[in-house]
Motif scaffolding. Structure first.
Motif, short mmCIF file in Angstrom:
data_model
loop_
_atom_site.label_atom_id
_atom_site.label_comp_id
_atom_site.label_asym_id
_atom_site.label_seq_id
_atom_site.Cartn_x
_atom_site.Cartn_y
_atom_site.Cartn_z
N HIS A 93 0.82 -1.51 -0.03
CA HIS A 93 -0.09 0.29 0.08
C HIS A 93 0.75 0.79 -0.29
N ARG A 94 1.40 1.78 -0.96
CA ARG A 94 2.45 2.83 -0.93
C ARG A 94 1.43 3.69 -1.02
N ASN A 95 2.08 5.02 -0.33
CA ASN A 95 2.08 6.47 0.82
C ASN A 95 0.77 6.10 0.95
N HIS A 96 1.06 5.69 2.22
CA HIS A 96 -0.34 5.68 3.28
C HIS A 96 -0.85 6.85 3.68
N ASN A 97 0.70 7.54 4.55
CA ASN A 97 0.36 8.81 4.74
C ASN A 97 0.28 9.43 3.83
N THR A 98 -1.56 9.46 4.33
CA THR A 98 -2.19 11.21 3.14
C THR A 98 -1.39 12.09 3.07
N SER A 99 -0.82 13.05 4.06
CA SER A 99 -0.74 13.85 4.94
C SER A 99 0.73 13.87 4.21
N VAL A 100 1.97 13.02 4.69
CA VAL A 100 2.92 12.79 3.78
C VAL A 100 3.71 12.81 2.46
#
Length: 477
Positions: free
Chosen positions: A315-322
């Motif tokens: 699951h890529r780029n799980h941290n939406t804010s980052v």
């Protein structure tokens, strides 16, 4: 508590078993392979380094900023990415104080105890830069300036380091629309037998990639093909593959979320592609398109001989804010479970028995090794298993991999080791770990009289060197 004078202790028997007999066998096996050339057939180092051959600027930009293993750990402890020199995607970042970033890293170096990152970084400090004491907050500035002084010398230019590290082959990874400007320079300078590219077409075969529509237009412009037409689109992909091959590529790489494949009729493909191009495809149809494109890529690999690599299960780029602030590849990709047997059935029904196709499977879901991947690779002629990857690229992960796949798939349905790294100086460290762990595994088999010493020495060399060259068709390099 660390002091300024805590000595480094890279024990010569590190990572070997504590069992005396197994350790002695491990040492013999390791000594026979430790100096073999490094074949690094899949990675993400910057080709600009080798094209321009400029000196690296400083320790922070070389060892911290490109390495998501490093800054994800620091971020997990509440240290902001901007504090670590990571630039925002909108270009609004403040000026970076690289020494201060280094001091933050040194102050928190204890966080990496027990991690592979600590093993790799300690190797770099000791074996590459010659430090004899551990990095900590007190000596951070001393480390920083000594590393920078070394980096300013000719001996630490990128091409010199290729020789110092005994790297025989190093592959970078570029998107399908990349013009390969740096690889063109590498080729002109005669370094193309050492540094090659890898074809990563996710940007033009995954409709959910940001900028996909524009990428399709660029693909057409680069190839003079009508990429809004199914056949023109396929012709354009074949052209780009040939362009990459002319710059040394022997493999393609696919970072799909799942391992789903499909085998649609020509008419079904045309209808699906029309929906993709017109942006009317549902999420299920977009996944079906990715599935069909994996099968198309397998067919093209059978045509041109390029190795097909599949890296699903993230699951890529799980941290939406980052992701929104700093972009992709910032340490917030998370493993997920993944299914292979049913997902790969359409592709394998079509091409699985082709002995000229090389299809290398990776996973972050270790529960698959024994249940699905080893049985698949232990049967289909086209399949090979990639090594323990990413989060599993660790001493324990490598041991689990060998224990779970060997009984069913054997050694020769695997492809040795590839480091898959952005951190150039970690390459010899990672290969050293892999060689030590493989020798440890082989030593246990010898000690238990399940494998002869003669076979173990041959296997140690194959796992360290030969299998990677053969799997990635790099035998001529």
């Amino acid at each position: 508590m660390n002091t300024k004078h805590t000595p480094y202790n890279l024990h010569p028997d590190r990572l070997f078993s504590s069992d005396t007999k197994e350790r002695e066998i491990s040492k013999l096996l390791y000594n026979s392979v430790k100096s073999l050339p490094i074949v690094s057939p899949h990675g993400h180092t910057d080709p600009r380094w080798f094209a321009d051959n400029d000196n690296f600027s400083n320790a922070t930009e070389l060892l911290i900023i490109p390495d998501h293993y490093v800054f994800r750990m620091l971020y997990s402890q509440g240290i902001g990415l901007e504090q670590l020199g990571i630039r925002r995607v909108d270009g609004s970042s403040a000026e970076v104080d690289f020494l201060q970033v280094w001091k933050v890293f040194a102050q928190h170096y204890y966080l990496f105890h027990g991690t592979p990152s600590r093993i790799w970084m300690d190797y770099v400090f000791c074996e590459v830069f010659g430090f004899s004491v551990e990095l900590n907050a007190e000596n951070a500035e001393f480390f920083y300036h000594k590393i920078n002084a070394a980096l300013a010398t000719d001996a630490f230019r990128p091409r010199a380091l290729l020789q110092q590290f005994n790297i025989e082959l190093l592959a970078t990874t570029e998107g399908a629309t990349n013009c390969l400007t740096h690889h063109k320079k590498i080729k002109q300078d005669g370094l193309n037998n050492t540094v090659i590219t890898t074809f990563r077409p996710d940007d033009v075969i995954d409709p959910q990639v940001k900028g996909f529509s524009r990428n399709i237009e660029v693909l057409g412009e680069l190839t003079n093909e009508d990429t809004h037409n199914w056949q023109g689109y396929l012709h354009a992909l074949r052209q780009r593959r040939e362009f990459f091959r002319a710059h040394g590529a022997t493999a393609t790489d696919h970072g799909h979320a799942t391992a789903l494949t499909a085998d649609l009729s020509s008419l079904e493909c045309q209808r699906l592609f029309e929906k993709i191009i017109s942006k009317t495809a549902s999420s299920e149809e977009q996944e079906l398109f990715r599935a069909q494109m994996l099968t198309e890529m397998a067919g093209m690999s059978l045509e041109d001989g390029m190795v097909l690599q599949l890296h699903p299960g993230v699951h890529r780029n799980h941290n939406t804010s980052v992701f929104q602030t700093f972009g992709a590849d910032k340490g917030c990709d998370i493993p997920v479970n993944i299914e292979y047997v049913n997902s790969l059935k359409p592709l394998l029904s079509k091409y699985g028995n082709e002995t000229k196709l090389r299809f290398i499977l990776f996973t972050l879901d270790e529960s698959n090794y024994t249940r699905e991947l080893a049985p698949l690779a232990g049967h289909y002629p086209c399949l090979k298993l990639g090594p323990a990857w990413w989060f599993n690229d660790s001493p324990e992960g490598m041991l689990r991999f060998r224990h779970q796949v060997t009984e069913t798939a054997g050694f020769y349905n695997t492809v040795g080791f590839n480091d898959d790294t952005r951190a150039f100086l970690s390459i010899p460290a990672r290969h050293d770990v892999a060689r030590r762990i493989d020798c440890r595994f082989l030593a246990k088999l010898v000690a238990e009289h399940r494998l002869s010493e003669t076979a173990a020495f041959e296997l140690a060399r194959d796992l360290s060197y030969r299998l990677a060259k053969e799997a990635y068709q790099a035998a001529d390099f």
